[in-house]
Design a protein around this motif. Structure first.
Motif, PDB file in Angstrom:
ATOM      1  N   ARG A 104      19.604   6.770 -10.545  1.00  0.00           N
ATOM      2  CA  ARG A 104      19.242   8.013 -11.250  1.00  0.00           C
ATOM      3  C   ARG A 104      20.510   8.783 -11.576  1.00  0.00           C
ATOM      4  N   TRP A 105      20.475   9.469 -12.705  1.00  0.00           N
ATOM      5  CA  TRP A 105      21.614  10.293 -13.080  1.00  0.00           C
ATOM      6  C   TRP A 105      21.157  11.484 -13.888  1.00  0.00           C
ATOM      7  N   PRO A 106      21.828  12.635 -13.711  1.00  0.00           N
ATOM      8  CA  PRO A 106      22.843  12.940 -12.700  1.00  0.00           C
ATOM      9  C   PRO A 106      22.202  13.110 -11.330  1.00  0.00           C
ATOM     10  N   SER A 107      23.016  13.320 -10.323  1.00  0.00           N
ATOM     11  CA  SER A 107      22.525  13.533  -8.968  1.00  0.00           C
ATOM     12  C   SER A 107      22.349  15.026  -8.740  1.00  0.00           C
ATOM     13  N   VAL A 108      21.097  15.459  -8.644  1.00  0.00           N
ATOM     14  CA  VAL A 108      20.807  16.884  -8.456  1.00  0.00           C
ATOM     15  C   VAL A 108      19.859  17.073  -7.283  1.00  0.00           C
ATOM     16  N   PRO A 109      19.997  18.162  -6.555  1.00  0.00           N
ATOM     17  CA  PRO A 109      19.088  18.439  -5.437  1.00  0.00           C
ATOM     18  C   PRO A 109      17.650  18.609  -5.916  1.00  0.00           C
ATOM     19  N   GLY A 110      16.718  18.284  -5.033  1.00  0.00           N
ATOM     20  CA  GLY A 110      15.304  18.479  -5.327  1.00  0.00           C
ATOM     21  C   GLY A 110      14.543  17.177  -5.301  1.00  0.00           C
ATOM     22  N   TYR A 111      13.256  17.269  -5.582  1.00  0.00           N
ATOM     23  CA  TYR A 111      12.364  16.127  -5.753  1.00  0.00           C
ATOM     24  C   TYR A 111      11.994  15.419  -4.461  1.00  0.00           C
ATOM     25  N   ARG A 112      12.506  15.845  -3.334  1.00  0.00           N
ATOM     26  CA  ARG A 112      12.139  15.208  -2.082  1.00  0.00           C
ATOM     27  C   ARG A 112      10.793  15.729  -1.626  1.00  0.00           C
ATOM     28  N   VAL A 113       9.901  14.822  -1.230  1.00  0.00           N
ATOM     29  CA  VAL A 113       8.611  15.233  -0.699  1.00  0.00           C
ATOM     30  C   VAL A 113       8.846  15.788   0.693  1.00  0.00           C
ATOM     31  N   THR A 114       8.404  16.986   0.932  1.00  0.00           N
ATOM     32  CA  THR A 114       8.578  17.574   2.260  1.00  0.00           C
ATOM     33  C   THR A 114       7.441  17.161   3.153  1.00  0.00           C
ATOM     34  N   SER A 115       7.750  16.820   4.393  1.00  0.00           N
ATOM     35  CA  SER A 115       6.694  16.462   5.342  1.00  0.00           C
ATOM     36  C   SER A 115       6.078  17.731   5.877  1.00  0.00           C
ATOM     37  N   GLY A 116       4.759  17.709   5.972  1.00  0.00           N
ATOM     38  CA  GLY A 116       4.133  18.937   6.383  1.00  0.00           C
ATOM     39  C   GLY A 116       3.299  18.786   7.578  1.00  0.00           C
ATOM     40  N   GLY A 124       0.783  -1.228   0.000  1.00  0.00           N
ATOM     41  CA  GLY A 124       0.000   0.000   0.000  1.00  0.00           C
ATOM     42  C   GLY A 124       0.815   1.278   0.000  1.00  0.00           C
ATOM     43  N   ASP A 125       2.135   1.158   0.094  1.00  0.00           N
ATOM     44  CA  ASP A 125       2.992   2.342   0.101  1.00  0.00           C
ATOM     45  C   ASP A 125       2.868   3.066  -1.240  1.00  0.00           C
ATOM     46  N   THR A 126       2.761   4.392  -1.194  1.00  0.00           N
ATOM     47  CA  THR A 126       2.632   5.183  -2.415  1.00  0.00           C
ATOM     48  C   THR A 126       3.420   6.479  -2.265  1.00  0.00           C
ATOM     49  N   ARG A 127       3.828   7.035  -3.371  1.00  0.00           N
ATOM     50  CA  ARG A 127       4.516   8.324  -3.330  1.00  0.00           C
ATOM     51  C   ARG A 127       3.493   9.393  -2.998  1.00  0.00           C
ATOM     52  N   ALA A 128       3.830  10.303  -2.118  1.00  0.00           N
ATOM     53  CA  ALA A 128       2.878  11.300  -1.627  1.00  0.00           C
ATOM     54  C   ALA A 128       2.448  12.290  -2.709  1.00  0.00           C
ATOM     55  N   TYR A 173       3.478   3.071  -6.726  1.00  0.00           N
ATOM     56  CA  TYR A 173       2.611   2.415  -5.743  1.00  0.00           C
ATOM     57  C   TYR A 173       3.085   0.977  -5.566  1.00  0.00           C
ATOM     58  N   ALA A 174       3.102   0.492  -4.323  1.00  0.00           N
ATOM     59  CA  ALA A 174       3.467  -0.894  -4.022  1.00  0.00           C
ATOM     60  C   ALA A 174       2.205  -1.655  -3.613  1.00  0.00           C
ATOM     61  N   PRO A 175       1.594  -2.444  -4.512  1.00  0.00           N
ATOM     62  CA  PRO A 175       0.385  -3.185  -4.156  1.00  0.00           C
ATOM     63  C   PRO A 175       0.641  -4.292  -3.125  1.00  0.00           C
ATOM     64  N   GLU A 176       1.890  -4.710  -3.035  1.00  0.00           N
ATOM     65  CA  GLU A 176       2.317  -5.675  -2.014  1.00  0.00           C
ATOM     66  C   GLU A 176       3.732  -5.289  -1.615  1.00  0.00           C
ATOM     67  N   GLU A 177       4.259  -5.940  -0.575  1.00  0.00           N
ATOM     68  CA  GLU A 177       5.616  -5.619  -0.163  1.00  0.00           C
ATOM     69  C   GLU A 177       6.550  -5.752  -1.355  1.00  0.00           C
ATOM     70  N   ALA A 178       7.422  -4.758  -1.527  1.00  0.00           N
ATOM     71  CA  ALA A 178       8.329  -4.762  -2.667  1.00  0.00           C
ATOM     72  C   ALA A 178       9.677  -4.176  -2.279  1.00  0.00           C
ATOM     73  N   VAL A 179      10.699  -4.691  -2.937  1.00  0.00           N
ATOM     74  CA  VAL A 179      12.041  -4.131  -2.834  1.00  0.00           C
ATOM     75  C   VAL A 179      12.468  -3.766  -4.249  1.00  0.00           C
ATOM     76  N   VAL A 180      12.921  -2.522  -4.419  1.00  0.00           N
ATOM     77  CA  VAL A 180      13.369  -2.053  -5.728  1.00  0.00           C
ATOM     78  C   VAL A 180      14.729  -1.377  -5.591  1.00  0.00           C
ATOM     79  N   LEU A 181      15.499  -1.443  -6.653  1.00  0.00           N
ATOM     80  CA  LEU A 181      16.768  -0.745  -6.735  1.00  0.00           C
ATOM     81  C   LEU A 181      16.608   0.340  -7.785  1.00  0.00           C
ATOM     82  N   THR A 182      16.867   1.586  -7.408  1.00  0.00           N
ATOM     83  CA  THR A 182      16.741   2.707  -8.329  1.00  0.00           C
ATOM     84  C   THR A 182      18.103   3.352  -8.543  1.00  0.00           C
TER      85      THR A 182
END
Length: 123
Positions: A111-123, A48-52, A100-109
């Protein structure tokens, strides 16, 4: 770390940094895991984990490989379900996405290049 060599455990090392193991966000200087060229993440997702929120305005290319479980990548107008270990998807700059993870999942990601940003901020 000894002379440019780092040995660790992806689950343990990534736990304190959202799963990310290598990239611009690691300590600069002597830490060999610091890179502005590439980012690597060991993602462990409970059912059930999903990107915010969607990533928009992407400036990087990414490769996501399924290690175990099932994982769904969402793109505007298209869903991709990774169901077998080794299934993967690659997307480039300008491609909006979420996941979205419909069941428990492990993924390897990677990405290139490595640039700041894209982090979901907790509010």
């Amino acid at each position: 770390m000894d002379e440019g060599i780092y040995v660790g455990n992806a689950a343990k090392d990534g736990a304190g940094n959202g799963g990310w193991l290598l990239g611009h966000f690691m300590p600069a200087g002597l830490d060999v895991r610091h890179s502005t060229d590439v980012e690597v993440k060991w993602g462990v997702h409970p059912p059930g984990d999903t990107r915010a929120e969607w990533v928009t305005g992407e400036r990087r290319t990414a490769l996501l490989v399924l290690v175990s479980g099932r994982f769904r990548m969402e793109f505007r107008g298209r869903s991709v379900v990774l169901a077998e270990p080794g299934d993967y998807v690659v997307w480039g700059p300008g491609v909006d996405h979420s996941w979205y993870a419909p069941e428990e999942a492990v993924v390897l990601t990677v990405r290139w290049p490595s640039v700041p940003g894209y982090r979901v901020t907790s509010g």
